[in-house]
Design a protein around this motif. Sequence first.
Motif, short mmCIF file in Angstrom:
data_model
loop_
_atom_site.label_atom_id
_atom_site.label_comp_id
_atom_site.label_asym_id
_atom_site.label_seq_id
_atom_site.Cartn_x
_atom_site.Cartn_y
_atom_site.Cartn_z
N ILE A 1 0.85 -1.20 0.00
CA ILE A 1 0.00 0.00 0.00
C ILE A 1 0.88 1.24 0.00
O ILE A 1 1.94 1.28 0.63
N ALA A 2 0.44 2.24 -0.74
CA ALA A 2 1.17 3.50 -0.84
C ALA A 2 0.27 4.65 -0.42
O ALA A 2 -0.94 4.47 -0.21
N SER A 3 0.84 5.82 -0.30
CA SER A 3 0.06 6.97 0.15
C SER A 3 -1.07 7.31 -0.81
O SER A 3 -2.10 7.85 -0.40
N ASP A 4 -0.90 6.98 -2.11
CA ASP A 4 -1.99 7.28 -3.04
C ASP A 4 -3.10 6.25 -3.00
O ASP A 4 -4.08 6.35 -3.75
N ASP A 5 -2.98 5.27 -2.11
CA ASP A 5 -4.09 4.35 -1.82
C ASP A 5 -4.90 4.86 -0.64
O ASP A 5 -5.73 4.13 -0.10
N LEU B 1 -13.34 12.48 -4.43
CA LEU B 1 -13.12 11.11 -3.99
C LEU B 1 -13.71 10.12 -4.99
O LEU B 1 -13.09 9.09 -5.31
N VAL B 2 -14.89 10.42 -5.50
CA VAL B 2 -15.51 9.55 -6.50
C VAL B 2 -14.60 9.41 -7.72
O VAL B 2 -14.40 8.31 -8.25
N SER B 3 -14.02 10.52 -8.16
CA SER B 3 -13.15 10.50 -9.33
C SER B 3 -11.92 9.63 -9.08
O SER B 3 -11.51 8.85 -9.95
N ILE B 4 -11.33 9.75 -7.89
CA ILE B 4 -10.16 8.94 -7.55
C ILE B 4 -10.52 7.45 -7.55
O ILE B 4 -9.79 6.62 -8.11
N LEU B 5 -11.63 7.13 -6.93
CA LEU B 5 -12.03 5.72 -6.84
C LEU B 5 -12.37 5.15 -8.21
O LEU B 5 -12.09 3.98 -8.50
#
Length: 309
Positions: A127-131, A202-206
């Motif tokens: 896992i990374a910070s962008d997760d 958040l929706v866009s990231i997911l």
Amino acid sequence: MASPDWQRILGVRFFDGAAPDAVDYITRVGGYTVVPAAPALVKIENDPAYRRALVEADLAIADSGFMVLLWRLLQRRTIARISGLKYLRILLADTRLRERGSIFLVLPHQSSLEKALVWLRHEGFEIASDDCYIAPNYQRSEIRDQTSAASPRAGAALLPFSPSGRDARASGSEGEGVGFGEGRVRVEKTPTPSPGIEDPKLVSILESRKPKHIIVGIGGGTQEKLGLYLREHLSYRPAIHCIGAALAFLTGDQSPIPMWADRMYLGWFLRLARAPHHYARRFAPAFRLPGMIWRYGSELPEVRGQNKM
């Protein structure tokens, strides 16, 4: 797996079975899990958006030892208690979640993120910070939304699941007013409040990452609304776990709760003993719960201040 058993408490459909079965169920069907603590559960009377988030949850587990005890004493019925901490431990024991991109965390602040990364990497997770995502302060949008929470939304109405486990919308009984469904369980047919939260970022990231599991740990009363919002706005159906402080107990972001205390329903007591001034005020609303369970039992309570038909 056989069809799970459910019990309805205050209109919320709670899973009545073993913790591994609960985790397996939400992993298979997707949607969002809620773990309402007693102080948050009483908000079902006066927060329409939170009320809807609990009633429409795909999985609710009886984490509150106080609620489980009251259910036994006042309604002479038992329900399996599943703590959010135990639920999360079982979820994270699945080795498939250790693969990069399998999980995504929604956390309250930077220190939570840093401690979660350290702990999860130590446990073997890639896992990374962008997760991870640091949630904004949703309070402003919630306050705005409360003023329009009762406004109609096209084609939707707030209807709890029927006792048989099917969505009451299947009966086609949408409309205004209050009625009683099968088994005399109160079914409220009001215009649907919006989730009370919006987070298109958040929706866009997911959508770009499409994790199979989203773990939300931003506090009761807010995370449930976010779970509903994500389920309604994502194009796919992940398992969304709204587990509150459970992850923080594991990562050290909050003082850990020993498993013996969790099994004996004493997690709340340890938190109160460690910070009495902080938690006494937070736990105080829970004293409304006995009266609510005595009066309503399985039925969905009336909204305070709602005009009666």
